[in-house]
Design an enzyme around this catalytic site. Structure first.
Site, mmCIF file in Angstrom:
data_model
loop_
_atom_site.group_PDB
_atom_site.id
_atom_site.type_symbol
_atom_site.label_atom_id
_atom_site.label_comp_id
_atom_site.label_asym_id
_atom_site.label_seq_id
_atom_site.Cartn_x
_atom_site.Cartn_y
_atom_site.Cartn_z
ATOM 1 N N GLY A 179 6.368 -7.208 -2.264
ATOM 2 C CA GLY A 179 6.002 -8.382 -3.062
ATOM 3 C C GLY A 179 7.137 -9.406 -3.071
ATOM 4 N N HIS A 180 8.364 -8.913 -3.246
ATOM 5 C CA HIS A 180 9.521 -9.824 -3.207
ATOM 6 C C HIS A 180 9.673 -10.432 -1.816
ATOM 7 C CE1 HIS A 180 11.004 -6.976 -6.495
ATOM 8 N NE2 HIS A 180 11.047 -8.156 -7.082
ATOM 9 N N VAL A 236 1.187 -8.722 -4.513
ATOM 10 C CA VAL A 236 1.015 -7.832 -3.355
ATOM 11 C C VAL A 236 0.681 -6.438 -3.886
ATOM 12 C CG1 VAL A 236 2.138 -6.843 -1.313
ATOM 13 C CG2 VAL A 236 2.624 -9.216 -1.989
ATOM 14 N N LEU A 272 2.389 -3.946 -6.572
ATOM 15 C CA LEU A 272 3.750 -3.481 -6.304
ATOM 16 C C LEU A 272 4.677 -3.921 -7.434
ATOM 17 C CD1 LEU A 272 4.226 -3.991 -2.460
ATOM 18 C CD2 LEU A 272 3.153 -2.112 -3.722
ATOM 19 N N SER A 273 5.532 -3.005 -7.853
ATOM 20 C CA SER A 273 6.454 -3.276 -8.952
ATOM 21 C C SER A 273 7.626 -2.316 -8.829
ATOM 22 C CB SER A 273 5.735 -3.031 -10.292
ATOM 23 O OG SER A 273 6.679 -2.870 -11.327
ATOM 24 N N ARG A 287 8.968 -0.891 -11.150
ATOM 25 C CA ARG A 287 8.768 0.200 -12.117
ATOM 26 C C ARG A 287 7.821 1.278 -11.589
ATOM 27 N NH1 ARG A 287 9.698 -4.277 -15.969
ATOM 28 N NH2 ARG A 287 11.588 -3.724 -17.110
#
Ligand code: PAF
Length: 275
Positions: free
Chosen positions: A32-33, A173, A181-182, A184
């Site tokens: 995601g980033h 994402v 997506l994370s 965590r």
């Protein structure tokens, strides 16, 4: 990629960088980033990523200490994504003395939804983001829609303070099973990870019902919360809101988003879906 640990060093590099896109992060980077970094490239000559785990946005008892710090991996991912600059200050650089001035977002934006369950969170976010904007002097900054309320708070801060930069949102994402997506997600056990996509499924079902004409919002929210509870989650909220201000919609409002936060074991996950 150049790594800058001080504000002074970043400013020297920024002065030579032409049009700049900023992508603030707290590290532990995932796809995601990286999608945000790639998107940033289309908006600027050079991309500045930042990695700083911002103590101000965690309240006591949250995961500030255990927040994953994976600097070497993150640098490799940023290099591979072609990012030119990484600003990675330590706490003494960002907060040489306790931060006395803060950006206080209004309670109707920052005291609801996540703000209700994480008091002071958006004040901490807005304060560090304001500092990063002043430090990097970027032309554009990118934030993911996964943190929908954060995106709204930052957009409104930029507008109300007349900050000379554009805010660009990035799409969430997801893993193949739908889980957003994370960083965590890494806290989840194997069983919890298998259960976690339910959050997105619940949002998808609720959004589908609204698209098909359902207007019994309170009932839909309660049903979604019950579904999560019955599967072992502890939901904080599932809420249909207006996209532009996150206030409660009336039956004829369009442009809605459904947002949720729920704890699975000891991990608090958030997600949202535009209707
Ligand atoms: O979304 C995040 O990772 C953080 O809230 C941010 C925007 C980098 C501020 O610390």
């Amino acid at each position: 990629m150049q790594i800058h640990q001080t504000i002074a060093a970043l400013r020297v590099a920024r002065a030579k960088a032409g049009r700049v896109a900023l992508v603030p992060t707290m590290g532990n980077l995932h796809e995601g980033h990286i999608a945000l970094m790639t998107q940033a490239r289309a908006h600027a000559d050079q991309v500045i990523a930042t990695i700083f785990v911002n103590r101000l946005q965690f309240h006591p008892g949250e995961d500030f200490e255990k927040y994953p710090r994976t600097f070497a991996d993150d640098c490799a991912k940023l290099e591979a994504a072609g990012v030119e600059h990484l600003f990675a200050p330590d706490e003494a650089e960002m907060y040489p003395q306790p931060q006395g001035y803060h950006v206080e977002p209004p309670p109707d934006q920052a005291g609801v939804l996540d703000g209700e369950f994480r008091p002071g969170h958006f004040r901490g976010v807005a304060t560090v983001v304001m500092k990063l904007f002043q430090i990097a002097q970027a032309d554009v900054a990118l934030f993911g829609k996964k943190d929908y309320q954060q995106l709204m708070v930052i957009r409104n801060m930029v507008r109300e303070f007349n900050l000379p930069l554009e805010i660009v949102p990035g799409e969430t994402v997801r893993a193949a099973d739908g889980l957003a997506l994370s960083s965590r997600n890494g806290y989840l056990s194997v069983d919890e990870r298998a259960e976690a996509p339910r959050l997105y499924r619940v949002l998808t079902e609720l959004a589908a019902a609204v698209r098909q004409g359902a207007r019994n919002y309170a009932e839909l929210e309660a049903r979604a919360m019950n579904t999560l509870s019955s599967k072992g989650w502890a939901p904080d909220y599932v809420a249909l809101r207006k996209m532009h201000d996150l206030q409660s919609p009336s039956a004829h409002d369009s442009g809605l988003v459904v947002l949720a936060a729920a704890r699975l074991g000891s991990t608090r996950l958030i997600d949202n879906l535009e209707v």
